[in-house]
Scaffold this active site. Structure first.
Site, PDB file in Angstrom:
ATOM      1  N   HIS A   1       0.835  -1.201   0.000  1.00 47.90           N
ATOM      2  CA  HIS A   1       0.000   0.000   0.000  1.00 47.90           C
ATOM      3  C   HIS A   1       0.871   1.252   0.000  1.00 47.90           C
ATOM      4  O   HIS A   1       2.073   1.196   0.222  1.00 47.90           O
ATOM      5  CB  HIS A   1      -0.926   0.022   1.219  1.00 47.90           C
ATOM      6  CG  HIS A   1      -2.109  -0.883   1.084  1.00 47.90           C
ATOM      7  ND1 HIS A   1      -2.064  -2.220   1.396  1.00 47.90           N
ATOM      8  CD2 HIS A   1      -3.375  -0.635   0.643  1.00 47.90           C
ATOM      9  CE1 HIS A   1      -3.245  -2.759   1.172  1.00 47.90           C
ATOM     10  NE2 HIS A   1      -4.061  -1.828   0.718  1.00 47.90           N
TER      11      HIS A   1
ATOM     12  N   LYS B   1      -0.714   4.951   4.430  1.00 48.74           N
ATOM     13  CA  LYS B   1      -1.589   4.010   5.137  1.00 48.74           C
ATOM     14  C   LYS B   1      -1.031   3.783   6.535  1.00 48.74           C
ATOM     15  O   LYS B   1       0.134   3.410   6.698  1.00 48.74           O
ATOM     16  CB  LYS B   1      -1.697   2.691   4.381  1.00 48.74           C
ATOM     17  CG  LYS B   1      -2.686   1.718   5.023  1.00 48.74           C
ATOM     18  CD  LYS B   1      -2.987   0.544   4.118  1.00 48.74           C
ATOM     19  CE  LYS B   1      -3.958  -0.424   4.767  1.00 48.74           C
ATOM     20  NZ  LYS B   1      -5.248   0.208   5.145  1.00 48.74           N
TER      21      LYS B   1
END
Length: 233
Positions: free
Chosen positions: A131, A135
């Protein structure tokens, strides 16, 4: 439909853009927990906030008898508390670790594959998730969901970010600039490997799924999942 956005970061803005294109209105935008929560003229609340305020956001919406769609991850230690709170309020709640329609199909594939692999101990299992660097939680909620599905169907007992024991699934969590979300499951043996992978190309899939879930849940009562929205199973 009038939608309250609880969390107005990048996901909140993506949801807003899709909701407006689908002829909905945004009744409320909350960027932090100190904001005023005025749910008048609101049909559904969508929570994509941060772990530290998600539970408070959800409870405030349930207190106002507003159905809640939540995609915030990292707060699930209090998930059962929210379910009990929702039931006590006779409210409406839907949580998904990932609202992408493609990911929810991927969940079904993962579930079926893990059933097929359950009696093949010669294969070890690993999960990799990638990600964007903003995040906050690791592993991702989606990776945890995938691991929990495998655990339910096999002899694995737990998942870990550390080097795995024989009864654990190792999750490799990587953070790379501007990666919306990639999840890959690998079954390895000395003879061969089996891989399944989902790659998100943008946040639009997550936002679209959240809006579709909000459209579906309006005027319903109870606790639901994306399997209900997609009529899977």
């Amino acid at each position: 439909m009038n939608i309250a956005l609880l969390g107005y970061g990048r996901m909140g803005k993506s949801i807003e853009a899709i909701a407006l294109k689908r002829n909905h209105k945004i009744s409320l935008k909350i960027s932090d927990s100190d904001s005023i929560f005025d749910f008048s003229n609101t049909d559904v609340a969508i929570d994509f906030s941060i772990p530290s305020v998600a539970v408070s956001n959800i409870k405030k919406a349930l207190d106002a008898n507003i159905p809640v769609i939540s995609g915030t991850t990292g707060w699930l230690a209090q998930y059962d508390e929210i379910l009990d709170y929702c039931k006590a309020k006779n409210g409406t709640f839907l949580y998904a670790s990932n609202f992408s329609l493609g990911v929810n199909i991927f969940f079904e594939i993962n579930n079926r594959l893990s059933q097929l692999m359950s009696n093949l101990p010669e294969y070890s299992t690993e999960i990799e998730e990638i990600h964007h660097t903003k995040k906050l939680d690791a592993p991702s909620g989606t990776a945890i969901t995938l691991a929990e599905q495998i655990i339910e169907n096999t002899n694995y007992k737990n998942w870990t970010l550390e080097p795995a024991k024989s009864d654990e699934i190792h999750i490799e969590a990587k953070r790379i600039e501007d990666v919306p979300g990639t999840h890959e499951i690998t079954y390895n043996s000395e003879i061969d490997s089996i891989n399944i992978k989902h790659t998100a190309h943008s946040r639009q899939g997550f936002a679209m799924g959240a809006v579709i879930a909000a459209e579906w849940i309006k005027d319903k009562k109870g606790i639901f999942s994306m399997r209900d929205v997609l009529n899977i199973g």
